[in-house]
Write a protein that holds these residues in place. Structure first.
Motif, mmCIF file in Angstrom:
data_model
loop_
_atom_site.group_PDB
_atom_site.id
_atom_site.type_symbol
_atom_site.label_atom_id
_atom_site.label_comp_id
_atom_site.label_asym_id
_atom_site.label_seq_id
_atom_site.Cartn_x
_atom_site.Cartn_y
_atom_site.Cartn_z
ATOM 1 N N PHE A 88 0.835 -1.194 0.000
ATOM 2 C CA PHE A 88 0.000 0.000 0.000
ATOM 3 C C PHE A 88 0.876 1.253 0.000
ATOM 4 O O PHE A 88 1.889 1.315 0.702
ATOM 5 N N ILE A 89 0.479 2.244 -0.790
ATOM 6 C CA ILE A 89 1.235 3.500 -0.816
ATOM 7 C C ILE A 89 0.415 4.680 -0.318
ATOM 8 O O ILE A 89 0.973 5.638 0.198
ATOM 9 N N PHE A 90 -0.897 4.646 -0.484
ATOM 10 C CA PHE A 90 -1.732 5.683 0.133
ATOM 11 C C PHE A 90 -3.187 5.235 0.176
ATOM 12 O O PHE A 90 -3.634 4.452 -0.655
ATOM 13 N N PRO A 91 -3.919 5.737 1.187
ATOM 14 C CA PRO A 91 -5.356 5.483 1.266
ATOM 15 C C PRO A 91 -6.137 6.607 0.602
ATOM 16 O O PRO A 91 -5.718 7.767 0.611
ATOM 17 N N GLU A 92 -7.282 6.245 0.030
ATOM 18 C CA GLU A 92 -8.238 7.208 -0.503
ATOM 19 C C GLU A 92 -9.537 7.070 0.287
ATOM 20 O O GLU A 92 -9.983 5.956 0.549
ATOM 21 N N VAL A 93 -10.129 8.189 0.669
ATOM 22 C CA VAL A 93 -11.410 8.171 1.362
ATOM 23 C C VAL A 93 -12.505 8.363 0.324
ATOM 24 O O VAL A 93 -12.470 9.322 -0.461
ATOM 25 N N GLU A 94 -13.453 7.461 0.289
ATOM 26 C CA GLU A 94 -14.479 7.465 -0.751
ATOM 27 C C GLU A 94 -15.855 7.155 -0.162
ATOM 28 O O GLU A 94 -15.975 6.667 0.965
ATOM 29 N N VAL A 95 -16.865 7.413 -0.971
ATOM 30 C CA VAL A 95 -18.231 6.994 -0.677
ATOM 31 C C VAL A 95 -18.532 5.773 -1.542
ATOM 32 O O VAL A 95 -18.197 5.755 -2.734
ATOM 33 N N ALA A 96 -19.147 4.766 -0.956
ATOM 34 C CA ALA A 96 -19.491 3.548 -1.684
ATOM 35 C C ALA A 96 -20.976 3.263 -1.566
ATOM 36 O O ALA A 96 -21.643 3.737 -0.641
ATOM 37 N N VAL A 97 -21.477 2.488 -2.511
ATOM 38 C CA VAL A 97 -22.841 1.988 -2.421
ATOM 39 C C VAL A 97 -22.796 0.463 -2.417
ATOM 40 O O VAL A 97 -21.918 -0.150 -3.022
ATOM 41 N N LYS A 98 -23.739 -0.125 -1.689
ATOM 42 C CA LYS A 98 -23.891 -1.581 -1.690
ATOM 43 C C LYS A 98 -25.194 -1.926 -2.375
ATOM 44 O O LYS A 98 -26.241 -1.342 -2.073
ATOM 45 N N LEU A 99 -25.124 -2.862 -3.311
ATOM 46 C CA LEU A 99 -26.307 -3.250 -4.062
ATOM 47 C C LEU A 99 -27.139 -4.269 -3.280
ATOM 48 O O LEU A 99 -26.604 -5.236 -2.735
ATOM 49 N N GLY A 100 -28.441 -4.035 -3.265
ATOM 50 C CA GLY A 100 -29.351 -4.973 -2.626
ATOM 51 C C GLY A 100 -29.983 -5.942 -3.604
ATOM 52 O O GLY A 100 -30.611 -6.917 -3.197
ATOM 53 N N SER A 101 -29.809 -5.668 -4.898
ATOM 54 C CA SER A 101 -30.356 -6.559 -5.925
ATOM 55 C C SER A 101 -29.500 -6.459 -7.176
ATOM 56 O O SER A 101 -28.718 -5.514 -7.339
ATOM 57 N N ASP A 102 -29.632 -7.436 -8.058
ATOM 58 C CA ASP A 102 -28.888 -7.437 -9.315
ATOM 59 C C ASP A 102 -29.321 -6.265 -10.193
ATOM 60 O O ASP A 102 -30.476 -5.813 -10.120
ATOM 61 N N HIS A 120 -21.951 3.837 2.193
ATOM 62 C CA HIS A 120 -20.943 3.579 3.214
ATOM 63 C C HIS A 120 -19.710 4.460 3.011
ATOM 64 O O HIS A 120 -19.349 4.767 1.863
ATOM 65 N N PRO A 121 -19.019 4.809 4.093
ATOM 66 C CA PRO A 121 -17.679 5.373 3.945
ATOM 67 C C PRO A 121 -16.692 4.231 3.707
ATOM 68 O O PRO A 121 -16.842 3.148 4.305
ATOM 69 N N VAL A 122 -15.722 4.450 2.838
ATOM 70 C CA VAL A 122 -14.728 3.407 2.592
ATOM 71 C C VAL A 122 -13.331 4.021 2.510
ATOM 72 O O VAL A 122 -13.161 5.198 2.191
ATOM 73 N N LEU A 123 -12.352 3.183 2.794
ATOM 74 C CA LEU A 123 -10.949 3.472 2.504
ATOM 75 C C LEU A 123 -10.530 2.548 1.375
ATOM 76 O O LEU A 123 -10.644 1.326 1.503
ATOM 77 N N GLU A 124 -10.079 3.126 0.266
ATOM 78 C CA GLU A 124 -9.438 2.289 -0.746
ATOM 79 C C GLU A 124 -7.938 2.426 -0.564
ATOM 80 O O GLU A 124 -7.394 3.535 -0.611
ATOM 81 N N MET A 125 -7.275 1.301 -0.366
ATOM 82 C CA MET A 125 -5.831 1.293 -0.235
ATOM 83 C C MET A 125 -5.228 1.055 -1.621
ATOM 84 O O MET A 125 -5.493 0.035 -2.263
ATOM 85 N N ILE A 126 -4.461 2.033 -2.084
ATOM 86 C CA ILE A 126 -3.813 1.932 -3.386
ATOM 87 C C ILE A 126 -2.518 1.157 -3.233
ATOM 88 O O ILE A 126 -1.707 1.444 -2.343
ATOM 89 N N GLY A 127 -2.327 0.163 -4.081
ATOM 90 C CA GLY A 127 -1.139 -0.671 -4.019
ATOM 91 C C GLY A 127 -0.156 -0.360 -5.132
ATOM 92 O O GLY A 127 -0.533 0.140 -6.198
ATOM 93 N N ASN A 128 1.098 -0.671 -4.889
ATOM 94 C CA ASN A 128 2.138 -0.441 -5.897
ATOM 95 C C ASN A 128 2.964 -1.707 -6.077
ATOM 96 O O ASN A 128 3.859 -1.999 -5.279
ATOM 97 N N PRO A 129 2.674 -2.473 -7.141
ATOM 98 C CA PRO A 129 3.421 -3.702 -7.364
ATOM 99 C C PRO A 129 4.709 -3.506 -8.159
ATOM 100 O O PRO A 129 5.316 -4.483 -8.608
ATOM 101 N N PHE A 130 5.136 -2.239 -8.334
ATOM 102 C CA PHE A 130 6.277 -1.926 -9.196
ATOM 103 C C PHE A 130 7.470 -1.411 -8.402
ATOM 104 O O PHE A 130 7.320 -0.765 -7.355
ATOM 105 N N VAL A 131 8.652 -1.645 -8.921
ATOM 106 C CA VAL A 131 9.866 -1.087 -8.323
ATOM 107 C C VAL A 131 9.823 0.435 -8.392
ATOM 108 O O VAL A 131 10.115 1.132 -7.420
#
Length: 247
Positions: A88-102, A120-131
């Motif tokens: 992880f290199i940084f977190p992002e604070v976001e708003v999310a929705v959860k689906l109750g149906s297809d 919902h409030p969410v944290l997205e953790m951004i990852g860095n798989p690169f050198v």
């Protein structure tokens, strides 16, 4: 899809989970356009297991961009996650929705609103798989599920928050210290519009939106977390989401 693309996807997925970092990506494996980006995403997600949700940028200019997120990268509020292992290199604070149906691919805005069970409030953790992330073409990072490393999902908001989303006060706290804040973001209408687009897009890729999926709708604030152990995304008086980082 060539063996070389599959090998790249395997190496990306491994690097997000403690495997060797990737030094470079050959030009012939670099997606030339968004169609190729999404084709690369399909290979990456296909090797990770079922889709648990999506990320889509709501409220931006032009057509949104998006990426599926594997179910095993979703965590409950307060989860402890190994930041070093998952790069992880940084977190992002976001708003999310959860689906109750297809949601079918031809869903309209009214159907989208009806299908959203909670926000919902969410944290997205951004990852860095690169050198060296800066040396990697942006389209490769987009193909790598837009650099998603994890999503931590907080408790559901009061539904009345919909009216305040465009001016929602959002702050990122690292070890209890506010690091970044904003009071602007995508409105409820913009979020519904983006998910309406996403329903159509996801269906064309054979990955339709389904009940239980959590869709994150774009970064509001972000900052490098360094070696901070306690990460919190706070949404004014509406609620918050936290994660505990280990190293």
């Amino acid at each position: 899809m060539t063996d070389a693309v599959i090998d790249l996807a395997l190496r990306l997925n491994a690097a997000h989970d403690g495997g060797p970092l990737i030094e470079s990506v050959p030009e012939n494996l670099t997606p030339a356009d968004m169609a190729a980006v999404y084709a690369m995403q399909d290979v990456v997600i296909g090797l990770l297991g079922p889709v648990g949700g999506w990320k889509v940028m709501a409220g931006g200019q032009g057509e949104p961009t998006c990426a599926p997120i594997p179910a095993n990268r979703y965590f409950d509020n307060g989860a402890g996650i190994d930041s070093t292992r998952h790069r992880f290199i940084f977190p992002e604070v976001e708003v999310a929705v959860k689906l109750g149906s297809d949601l079918p691919g031809d869903a309209d805005a009214a159907q989208v609103e009806a299908a959203i069970a909670s926000l919902h409030p969410v944290l997205e953790m951004i990852g860095n798989p690169f050198v060296d992330r800066d040396s990697i073409h942006a389209n490769v990072r987009l193909g790598d599920l837009q650099s998603n490393g994890a999503v931590v999902v907080g408790p559901a908001f009061d539904p009345a928050i919909k009216a305040d989303l465009a001016t929602l006060p959002v702050s990122l706290l690292l070890d209890g210290v506010e690091t970044k804040s904003t009071a602007t973001g995508a409105s409820w209408d913009a979020i519904v519009e983006a998910i309406t687009w996403l329903a159509r897009h996801a269906a064309t890729r054979g990955l339709p939106l389904t009940a239980g999926q959590v869709i994150i709708t774009g970064s509001r604030v972000l900052a490098p977390h360094g070696t901070s152990k306690h990460v919190e995304g706070k949404m004014g008086d509406w609620g918050s989401v936290t994660a505990e980082m280990s190293y």
